[in-house]
Every structure is written in structure tokens, then in C-alpha cells.
Scaffold this motif. Structure first.
Motif, PDB file in Angstrom:
ATOM      1  N   TYR A  80      29.314 -37.354 -72.168  1.00 20.28           N
ATOM      2  CA  TYR A  80      29.872 -38.030 -73.335  1.00 20.28           C
ATOM      3  C   TYR A  80      31.302 -37.548 -73.552  1.00 20.28           C
ATOM      4  O   TYR A  80      31.614 -36.380 -73.325  1.00 20.28           O
ATOM      5  N   MET A  88      33.882 -36.939 -76.523  1.00 21.80           N
ATOM      6  CA  MET A  88      34.009 -36.804 -77.968  1.00 21.80           C
ATOM      7  C   MET A  88      35.485 -36.956 -78.300  1.00 21.80           C
ATOM      8  O   MET A  88      36.299 -36.124 -77.908  1.00 21.80           O
ATOM      9  N   ALA A 138      23.581 -35.137 -78.136  1.00 20.91           N
ATOM     10  CA  ALA A 138      25.037 -35.307 -78.213  1.00 20.91           C
ATOM     11  C   ALA A 138      25.493 -35.424 -79.663  1.00 20.91           C
ATOM     12  O   ALA A 138      26.522 -34.859 -80.046  1.00 20.91           O
ATOM     13  N   ALA A 141      28.124 -32.971 -81.577  1.00 22.47           N
ATOM     14  CA  ALA A 141      29.289 -33.540 -82.265  1.00 22.47           C
ATOM     15  C   ALA A 141      29.281 -33.183 -83.747  1.00 22.47           C
ATOM     16  O   ALA A 141      30.332 -32.877 -84.328  1.00 22.47           O
ATOM     17  N   HIS A 157      30.860 -29.837 -84.633  1.00 21.28           N
ATOM     18  CA  HIS A 157      32.300 -29.642 -84.415  1.00 21.28           C
ATOM     19  C   HIS A 157      32.997 -29.619 -85.775  1.00 21.28           C
ATOM     20  O   HIS A 157      32.689 -30.436 -86.649  1.00 21.28           O
ATOM     21  N   ALA A 200      34.164 -32.864 -87.412  1.00 19.25           N
ATOM     22  CA  ALA A 200      33.174 -33.770 -87.996  1.00 19.25           C
ATOM     23  C   ALA A 200      33.135 -33.578 -89.506  1.00 19.25           C
ATOM     24  O   ALA A 200      32.778 -34.489 -90.244  1.00 19.25           O
ATOM     25  N   ILE A 225      34.303 -37.724 -85.501  1.00 18.67           N
ATOM     26  CA  ILE A 225      34.115 -37.632 -84.059  1.00 18.67           C
ATOM     27  C   ILE A 225      33.600 -38.987 -83.585  1.00 18.67           C
ATOM     28  O   ILE A 225      32.614 -39.494 -84.120  1.00 18.67           O
ATOM     29  N   GLU A 226      34.300 -39.579 -82.639  1.00 18.46           N
ATOM     30  CA  GLU A 226      33.787 -40.788 -81.983  1.00 18.46           C
ATOM     31  C   GLU A 226      33.143 -40.325 -80.686  1.00 18.46           C
ATOM     32  O   GLU A 226      33.784 -39.714 -79.843  1.00 18.46           O
ATOM     33  N   LEU A 227      31.878 -40.601 -80.547  1.00 21.80           N
ATOM     34  CA  LEU A 227      31.083 -40.153 -79.406  1.00 21.80           C
ATOM     35  C   LEU A 227      30.864 -41.345 -78.480  1.00 21.80           C
ATOM     36  O   LEU A 227      30.275 -42.350 -78.896  1.00 21.80           O
TER      37      LEU A 227
END
Length: 123
Positions: free
Chosen positions: A3, A5, A90, A94, A97, A100, A105-107
Motif C-alpha cells: 500500500y 500511504m 493497513a 495508517a 501515523h 492521521a 492519510i490516503e491509503l
């Protein structure tokens, strides 16, 4: 599954040095945990959008455009590449983090190229 992030921030996000930041976990803890156990394999901060350069080829000519390019107030401030067995894991990584808590966060799941027939090319 791998993934990407994307670490996002915008003008409406809390000030990282303000009172809201006291409950935000330190980035060093996140890095030590997820880079230390191999979940995260690559990442870095990014220079601001004004430092970006766009590259396109049209009609055989290379066109270079100075940034910023997006009309959005939100900007990508960094990235991390993580490995997780499933989306739920995932999301957990995220959510821990610090950005966040302060931004977003765009995962995005990676979609491997099937150049050698070994990797899955399906969505």
C-alpha cells in the motif's frame, strides 16, 4: 499486499505545534515500530507543491511546467510504502501515523505491473 500511504495536510488541519498536538503520537514512535518490524519499507517528506515540476510529452516534445498544479488546498506532504496482509491491517497502520491525527492519510493499494508474468496484474 503493498500500500502507498499519501500523507496529506491542508490549511483547515490542526496546528501541529498547538494544543491539539499533545495527544498526537510522535512520528519517531511510528517510524521505530513500522520500519523496525519491516511493515514500512520506504517513505519520506516531500518538498512543498511550489517546488514540484510536471513533465509531459506531447507531439514528441517534452513540456515542463512549474508547480503547484492542483486547485486543492490540500497537499501531499509525504508518503510511506507499507506491506500488510489485508486492508484492515493497513488501515490500522495508517491510523497510528501522527498525520492521521493532524491531517489525513490516503491509503492506496498498489497495482503491480505484470511485466514478467509473475505478479498479479488484476485489480
Amino acid at each position: 499486499m503493498r500500500y502507498l500511504m499519501l500523507v496529506l495536510s491542508g490549511p483547515q488541519d490542526p496546528d501541529p505545534t498547538g494544543g491539539d498536538a499533545s495527544s498526537v503520537p510522535p512520528i519517531e514512535d511510528w517510524v521505530d515500530r513500522y520500519y523496525g518490524d519491516g511493515t514500512a519499507s520506504a517513505g519520506d517528506r516531500l518538498r512543498p507543491p511550489e517546488d514540484a515540476v510536471g513533465v509531459r510529452v506531447r507531439g514528441g516534445k517534452v513540456l515542463v511546467t512549474d508547480g503547484p498544479f492542483s486547485e486543492s488546498k490540500e497537499a501531499i506532504g509525504g508518503f510511506d510504502v507499507i506491506e500488510a496482509p489485508d486492508l484492515d491491517t493497513a488501515i490500522t497502520v495508517a491510523s497510528e501515523h501522527p498525520m492521521a491525527h493532524l491531517g489525513a492519510i490516503e491509503l492506496r493499494p498498489c497495482w503491480p505491473l505484470d511485466l514478467d508474468g509473475q505478479q498479479g496484474g488484476d485489480r
